[in-house]
Scaffold this active site. Structure first.
Site, mmCIF file in Angstrom:
data_model
loop_
_atom_site.group_PDB
_atom_site.id
_atom_site.type_symbol
_atom_site.label_atom_id
_atom_site.label_comp_id
_atom_site.label_asym_id
_atom_site.label_seq_id
_atom_site.Cartn_x
_atom_site.Cartn_y
_atom_site.Cartn_z
ATOM 1 N N GLU A 99 0.829 -1.191 -0.120
ATOM 2 C CA GLU A 99 0.043 0.024 0.020
ATOM 3 C C GLU A 99 0.829 1.242 0.073
ATOM 4 O OE1 GLU A 99 -2.483 1.645 -0.440
ATOM 5 O OE2 GLU A 99 -4.207 1.366 0.821
ATOM 6 N N ASP A 100 0.174 2.311 -0.710
ATOM 7 C CA ASP A 100 1.312 3.622 -0.693
ATOM 8 C C ASP A 100 1.147 4.092 0.782
ATOM 9 O OD1 ASP A 100 -1.548 4.367 -0.967
ATOM 10 O OD2 ASP A 100 -1.305 5.594 -2.674
ATOM 11 N N ASP A 103 -3.974 5.780 6.285
ATOM 12 C CA ASP A 103 -4.452 7.065 6.822
ATOM 13 C C ASP A 103 -5.338 6.828 7.794
ATOM 14 O OD1 ASP A 103 -5.439 9.534 7.492
ATOM 15 O OD2 ASP A 103 -5.818 10.360 5.602
ATOM 16 N N PHE A 152 -1.865 16.842 3.339
ATOM 17 C CA PHE A 152 -2.117 15.860 2.158
ATOM 18 C C PHE A 152 -1.023 15.826 1.261
ATOM 19 C CE2 PHE A 152 -4.058 14.466 -1.843
ATOM 20 C CZ PHE A 152 -4.867 13.448 -1.308
ATOM 21 N N ARG A 165 1.196 12.169 -9.691
ATOM 22 C CA ARG A 165 1.548 10.807 -9.238
ATOM 23 C C ARG A 165 3.259 10.627 -9.851
ATOM 24 N NH1 ARG A 165 -2.549 7.576 -7.590
ATOM 25 N NH2 ARG A 165 -4.809 8.052 -8.876
HETATM 26 P P1 XMP Z 1 -7.653 5.572 4.753
HETATM 27 O O1 XMP Z 1 -8.143 6.767 5.312
HETATM 28 O O2 XMP Z 1 -8.724 4.741 4.257
HETATM 29 O O3 XMP Z 1 -7.032 6.059 3.486
HETATM 30 O O4 XMP Z 1 -6.644 4.667 5.623
HETATM 31 C C1 XMP Z 1 -6.117 5.544 2.451
HETATM 32 C C2 XMP Z 1 -6.180 5.478 1.083
HETATM 33 O O5 XMP Z 1 -6.423 7.032 0.831
HETATM 34 C C3 XMP Z 1 -5.493 7.849 0.152
HETATM 35 N N1 XMP Z 1 -4.716 8.670 0.854
HETATM 36 C C4 XMP Z 1 -4.233 9.733 0.267
HETATM 37 N N2 XMP Z 1 -3.658 10.000 -1.221
HETATM 38 N N3 XMP Z 1 -2.235 11.799 -0.522
HETATM 39 C C5 XMP Z 1 -2.982 10.902 -1.351
HETATM 40 O O6 XMP Z 1 -2.629 10.969 -2.668
HETATM 41 C C6 XMP Z 1 -2.668 11.624 0.943
HETATM 42 O O7 XMP Z 1 -2.379 12.334 1.748
HETATM 43 C C7 XMP Z 1 -3.512 10.413 1.238
HETATM 44 N N4 XMP Z 1 -4.037 10.062 2.537
HETATM 45 C C8 XMP Z 1 -4.886 8.999 2.116
HETATM 46 C C9 XMP Z 1 -4.679 6.574 -0.348
HETATM 47 O O8 XMP Z 1 -4.993 6.123 -1.848
HETATM 48 C C10 XMP Z 1 -4.880 5.478 0.430
HETATM 49 O O9 XMP Z 1 -4.958 4.473 -0.310
HETATM 50 MG MG MG Z 2 -5.392 8.157 -3.930
#
Ligand code: XMP
Ligand code: MG
Length: 184
Positions: A99-100, A103, A152, A165
């Site tokens: 995973e990237d 959050d 963000f 990206r």
């Molecule tokens: P949750 O809240 O479900 O979020 O843990 C995870 C997904 O949300 C996206 N995400 C981000 N994408 N910048 C982004 O480009 C951010 O700061 C960010 N924070 C959350 C991400 O795709 C991840 O899979």
């Molecule tokens: Mg995204």
């Protein structure tokens, strides 16, 4: 030219490279003698996945899933669904989710539960970035790259409305020039 120079660098290209190499070292050590099923979460993880696999020495199978959680913009909708599942069966495999960023943990909680029901031999999580503190999640991040501030972030695969990206480093998104939108 896509001008992102005004965005503050959170992690440099160099720091990310070293982080990815360190994670690969941990994975190589832990999965020695085994075969790994790497499951990347699209789209954000595609850059990380490409760099990570080139450091891995164990045999790997690579697949991707596509989830929808965030709508356009920067706030989670709270709803997660699988848009595109793994192409191959995960049953009996040593699955490592790539995973990237984690959050709130909503996205990954949904995916891990989905996968667990499909009976992999083992299931672990590797996330390059996380926001907040590891204590706030109901599951461990087995391989964690770096904690980032709760802003963000874009770059290295992460987007804002599908932009940025391609940035080689991780930056804080402050304003969107075209939309003239100030991001909270
Ligand atoms: P949750 O809240 O479900 O979020 O843990 C995870 C997904 O949300 C996206 N995400 C981000 N994408 N910048 C982004 O480009 C951010 O700061 C960010 N924070 C959350 C991400 O795709 C991840 O899979
Ligand atoms: Mg995204």
């Amino acid at each position: 030219m896509d001008d992102f120079s005004r965005f503050k660098v959170i992690l440099s290209q160099d720091e990310i490279e070293r982080t990815v190499a360190r994670l690969a070292e941990e994975i190589n050590r832990d999965y020695q003698g085994r075969r790994l099923f790497l499951l990347g979460v699209l789209k954000g993880s595609f850059v990380f996945m490409a760099d990570l696999v080139r450091h891995l020495h164990v045999p790997v199978e690579i697949d991707f899933v596509r989830l929808a959680s965030y709508g356009p913009g920067t706030k989670s909708s709270g709803k997660v669904r699988l848009v595109h599942g793994p192409g191959a069966s995960v049953r009996g495999k040593d699955v490592l989710v790539v995973e990237d960023i984690v959050d709130s943990g909503l996205t990954i909680t949904f995916l891990l539960e989905y996968l667990r029901r499909r009976k992999p031999a083992s299931l672990r999580l590797c996330s390059l970035f996380m926001k907040g503190s590891p204590q706030s999640f109901p599951f461990p991040i087995d391989y964690l790259g770096a904690q980032v501030p709760e802003v963000f972030v874009v770059g290295y695969g992460l987007d804002f409305n599908e932009r940025y990206r391609n940035l080689p480093d991780l930056r804080e998104l402050t304003t969107d020039q075209d939309a003239e939108e100030v991001v909270p």
